[in-house]
Design a protein around this motif. Structure first.
Motif, PDB file in Angstrom:
ATOM      1  N   GLN A   1     -10.853 -25.234  49.469  1.00  0.00           N
ATOM      2  CA  GLN A   1     -10.120 -23.985  49.256  1.00  0.00           C
ATOM      3  C   GLN A   1      -9.532 -23.512  50.576  1.00  0.00           C
ATOM      4  OE1 GLN A   1     -11.070 -21.732  46.156  1.00  0.00           O
ATOM      5  NE2 GLN A   1     -13.132 -22.491  45.779  1.00  0.00           N
ATOM      6  N   ALA A   2      -8.374 -22.862  50.466  1.00  0.00           N
ATOM      7  CA  ALA A   2      -7.701 -22.359  51.673  1.00  0.00           C
ATOM      8  C   ALA A   2      -8.299 -21.006  52.043  1.00  0.00           C
ATOM      9  CB  ALA A   2      -6.203 -22.237  51.404  1.00  0.00           C
ATOM     10  N   ASP A   3      -9.614 -20.984  52.257  1.00  0.00           N
ATOM     11  CA  ASP A   3     -10.270 -19.689  52.429  1.00  0.00           C
ATOM     12  C   ASP A   3     -10.711 -19.396  53.860  1.00  0.00           C
ATOM     13  OD1 ASP A   3     -12.208 -21.589  52.539  1.00  0.00           O
ATOM     14  OD2 ASP A   3     -13.414 -20.813  50.873  1.00  0.00           O
ATOM     15  N   ASN A   4     -10.412 -20.315  54.786  1.00  0.00           N
ATOM     16  CA  ASN A   4     -10.739 -19.993  56.180  1.00  0.00           C
ATOM     17  C   ASN A   4      -9.795 -20.724  57.126  1.00  0.00           C
ATOM     18  OD1 ASN A   4     -12.132 -22.427  57.559  1.00  0.00           O
ATOM     19  ND2 ASN A   4     -13.040 -22.355  55.502  1.00  0.00           N
ATOM     20  N   PRO A   5      -9.626 -20.186  58.337  1.00  0.00           N
ATOM     21  CA  PRO A   5      -8.618 -20.735  59.259  1.00  0.00           C
ATOM     22  C   PRO A   5      -8.892 -22.176  59.663  1.00  0.00           C
ATOM     23  CG  PRO A   5      -9.384 -18.574  59.999  1.00  0.00           C
ATOM     24  CD  PRO A   5     -10.283 -18.974  58.876  1.00  0.00           C
ATOM     25  N   GLY A   6     -10.104 -22.670  59.406  1.00  0.00           N
ATOM     26  CA  GLY A   6     -10.433 -24.037  59.804  1.00  0.00           C
ATOM     27  C   GLY A   6      -9.935 -25.096  58.826  1.00  0.00           C
ATOM     28  N   MET A   7      -9.486 -24.694  57.646  1.00  0.00           N
ATOM     29  CA  MET A   7      -9.018 -25.703  56.684  1.00  0.00           C
ATOM     30  C   MET A   7      -7.652 -26.246  57.116  1.00  0.00           C
ATOM     31  SD  MET A   7     -11.478 -26.053  54.640  1.00  0.00           S
ATOM     32  CE  MET A   7     -10.888 -27.018  53.245  1.00  0.00           C
ATOM     33  N   VAL A   8      -7.459 -27.536  56.846  1.00  0.00           N
ATOM     34  CA  VAL A   8      -6.228 -28.210  57.281  1.00  0.00           C
ATOM     35  C   VAL A   8      -5.406 -28.603  56.053  1.00  0.00           C
ATOM     36  CG1 VAL A   8      -5.309 -30.246  58.479  1.00  0.00           C
ATOM     37  CG2 VAL A   8      -7.430 -29.145  59.289  1.00  0.00           C
TER      38      VAL A   8
ATOM     39  N   PHE B   1      -0.182 -13.883  57.107  1.00  0.00           N
ATOM     40  CA  PHE B   1       0.024 -15.325  56.974  1.00  0.00           C
ATOM     41  C   PHE B   1      -0.609 -15.844  55.691  1.00  0.00           C
ATOM     42  CE2 PHE B   1      -2.035 -19.467  57.396  1.00  0.00           C
ATOM     43  CZ  PHE B   1      -0.907 -20.272  57.454  1.00  0.00           C
ATOM     44  N   LYS B   2      -1.848 -15.417  55.449  1.00  0.00           N
ATOM     45  CA  LYS B   2      -2.616 -15.948  54.312  1.00  0.00           C
ATOM     46  C   LYS B   2      -1.936 -15.592  52.988  1.00  0.00           C
ATOM     47  CE  LYS B   2      -6.523 -17.614  52.539  1.00  0.00           C
ATOM     48  NZ  LYS B   2      -6.312 -17.411  51.134  1.00  0.00           N
ATOM     49  N   ALA B   3      -1.416 -14.356  52.891  1.00  0.00           N
ATOM     50  CA  ALA B   3      -0.765 -13.937  51.640  1.00  0.00           C
ATOM     51  C   ALA B   3       0.429 -14.848  51.353  1.00  0.00           C
ATOM     52  CB  ALA B   3      -0.320 -12.482  51.749  1.00  0.00           C
ATOM     53  N   ARG B   4       1.213 -15.167  52.414  1.00  0.00           N
ATOM     54  CA  ARG B   4       2.372 -16.036  52.196  1.00  0.00           C
ATOM     55  C   ARG B   4       1.916 -17.472  51.926  1.00  0.00           C
ATOM     56  NH1 ARG B   4       7.230 -15.751  56.245  1.00  0.00           N
ATOM     57  NH2 ARG B   4       7.456 -13.804  55.126  1.00  0.00           N
ATOM     58  N   PHE B   5       0.934 -17.921  52.698  1.00  0.00           N
ATOM     59  CA  PHE B   5       0.479 -19.307  52.512  1.00  0.00           C
ATOM     60  C   PHE B   5      -0.044 -19.515  51.087  1.00  0.00           C
ATOM     61  CE2 PHE B   5      -2.569 -22.726  52.371  1.00  0.00           C
ATOM     62  CZ  PHE B   5      -1.806 -23.767  52.896  1.00  0.00           C
ATOM     63  N   ASP B   6      -0.779 -18.521  50.581  1.00  0.00           N
ATOM     64  CA  ASP B   6      -1.347 -18.669  49.228  1.00  0.00           C
ATOM     65  C   ASP B   6      -0.255 -18.896  48.184  1.00  0.00           C
ATOM     66  OD1 ASP B   6      -3.891 -18.481  50.121  1.00  0.00           O
ATOM     67  OD2 ASP B   6      -4.219 -16.400  49.497  1.00  0.00           O
ATOM     68  N   ARG B   7       0.863 -18.198  48.366  1.00  0.00           N
ATOM     69  CA  ARG B   7       1.969 -18.357  47.395  1.00  0.00           C
ATOM     70  C   ARG B   7       2.594 -19.745  47.521  1.00  0.00           C
ATOM     71  NH1 ARG B   7       5.906 -13.671  48.377  1.00  0.00           N
ATOM     72  NH2 ARG B   7       7.051 -14.654  46.669  1.00  0.00           N
TER      73      ARG B   7
END
Ligand code: SAM
Length: 416
Positions: free
Chosen positions: A322-329, A394-400
């Motif tokens: 899941q894209a739930d933390n800054p460490g995910m690639v 950033f996260k809001a845009r990345f999620d979309r």
């Protein structure tokens, strides 16, 4: 012949086997391995990591995969190559068709892969012919041909490592609308016929179908229109197959303690893909995920196969990356990802065609910039920093962006 070989089920098994001896599926030429690697789902190594191991699997360490009913070797060749590129992982191939096994073996040899072992026999006898445990099992388009698909799933479950998972494909009931009435009609009309004569008569029948026929009207199914006898036979002359709705897939899996981690492509199992009215989308979103998938299947009507990943329910909460933390690639599933990202800079609209359904999906402004920073090495935190945005923005845009690109199975995740 052993007495048991005379039972109706043994005879039916023999008919299934003889079909795949006569028509190994899918048709493949080992010489083509010199020009291209066929990749697909399930069992792409990046999907396995994303849907089964939370993105955290280290493939430089030992890894053991079973391809149950490997056919002419698509998943075997793909995964063996991908594992060999990263470490010591090995693939164990099993199939009841010797003709299919020969082709799969020749493809593996053409690539000089040394990490595959081949076993001729039934997945119902795994304990004898290819005992576990396995970290991962691929069973694509096989269980629905067994007399008792649940028994087949049980046999796989027995050899699966506790922390492992599986990638499966089962036929989709709605998307195969028209297939089963035609199978039945052909069966009756070709009674007593065999081989080429039967095939020729069946082809003539299909060529003369009226416009009202459901198979003819079904844009999702086209194997009978190809100049390919194996494909025609697999679709319309099969001695034994059945298809599943999403709730039936879920019931079969949960009966063995498995949780479904994702269907491929996710966007096709999301009702919002097909609904314009916000109120309807909102009501769908209030439902459990599996109900949402079932609704999407009912609305789309064209899901002719269900490709999905499962894990034992005991680790169902951690298996999905899941894209739930800054460490995910974030990473592209395939090598053409970067070229795709460059095209996004020109337009935020992605157009796709899925089995007769044209889809047009919009990405948020700036998606191209984010996409161009994705290289399989930069983490979400790195990309956020490069864009000079705070995490929340950033996260809001990345999620979309992720919802669309992962939804189309173009983008996956791994842990740093
Ligand atoms: C439709 S093909 C799919 C091949 C391959 N999995 C793929 O997706 O390309 C089904 C395969 O399952 C094999 N098969 C059927 N029943 C089996 C069984 N009981 N054990 C092992 N293989 C079986 C057939 O011989 C055939 O190669």
């Amino acid at each position: 012949m052993a007495p048991d070989d005379d039972t109706p089920r043994e005879n039916a098994d023999a008919v299934v086997r003889s079909q795949y001896e006569a028509h190994p599926y899918p048709p493949r030429d080992p010489d083509d391995e010199r020009q291209r690697l066929i990749t697909g789902s399930p069992s792409h190594i990046r999907e396995i990591n994303h849907y089964v191991f939370g993105g955290k699997r280290d493939f430089s360490k030992p890894f053991r995969a079973l391809i149950a009913g490997g056919g002419t070797g698509d998943a075997t060749v793909m995964l063996a190559q991908q594992l060999a590129d990263q470490g010591p992982g090995e693939v164990v191939y099993v199939d009841i068709s010797e003709a299919s096994l020969k082709i799969a073996k020749a493809r593996v040899q053409a690539r000089n892969l040394r990490n595959v072992s081949f076993h001729h026999g039934s997945l119902l006898d795994l304990e004898d012919i290819a005992p576990g445990p396995y970290d991962y099992i691929d069973c694509c388009g096989v269980l629905h041909h067994l007399a008792d698909p649940a028994a087949g799933l049980g046999a796989l479950e027995e050899v699966l490592e506790e922390n492992g998972g599986m990638g499966l494909m089962l036929y989709g009931a709605l998307g195969r609308t028209g297939v089963y009435p035609m199978q039945e009609a052909i069966r009756k009309l070709t009674m007593g016929m065999e081989g080429g004569d039967r095939l020729a008569l069946a082809r003539r029948l299909v060529d003369s179908l009226p416009d009202s026929n459901w198979l003819k009207k079904n844009p999702a199914v086209g194997d009978h229109l190809l100049d390919d006898d194996a494909a025609f036979t697999d679709l319309l002359l099969h001695s034994r197959d059945r298809a599943y709705t999403v709730p039936e897939v879920d019931a079969l899996m949960s009966g063995f303690g498995f949780t479904i981690m994702g269907f491929i492509e996710p966007v096709r199992y999301d009702p919002a893909t097909y609904l314009d009215e916000e109120a309807l989308v909102g009501r769908a979103r209030d439902l459990p995920w599996m109900d949402q998938c079932a609704i999407a299947e009912s609305i789309a009507g064209n899901l002719k196969t269900h490709v999905f990943y499962v894990v034992p329910s005991s680790h169902g909460t951690t298996a999905l990356a899941q894209a739930d933390n800054p460490g995910m690639v974030p990473l592209w599933r395939d090598d053409d990802g970067p070229a795709f990202a460059r095209r996004l800079s020109g337009s935020n609209r992605i157009k796709m065609n899925f089995d007769g359904l044209a889809l047009s999906l919009d990405l948020p402004d700036g998606a191209g910039k984010v996409a161009e920073l994705i290289n399989g090495e930069r983490s979400l935190g790195d990309i956020q920093a490069a864009l000079n945005q705070d995490w929340i923005t950033f996260k809001a845009r990345f999620d979309r962006i992720y919802r669309v690109l992962n939804g189309l199975n173009l983008m996956l995740l791994k842990a740093e």
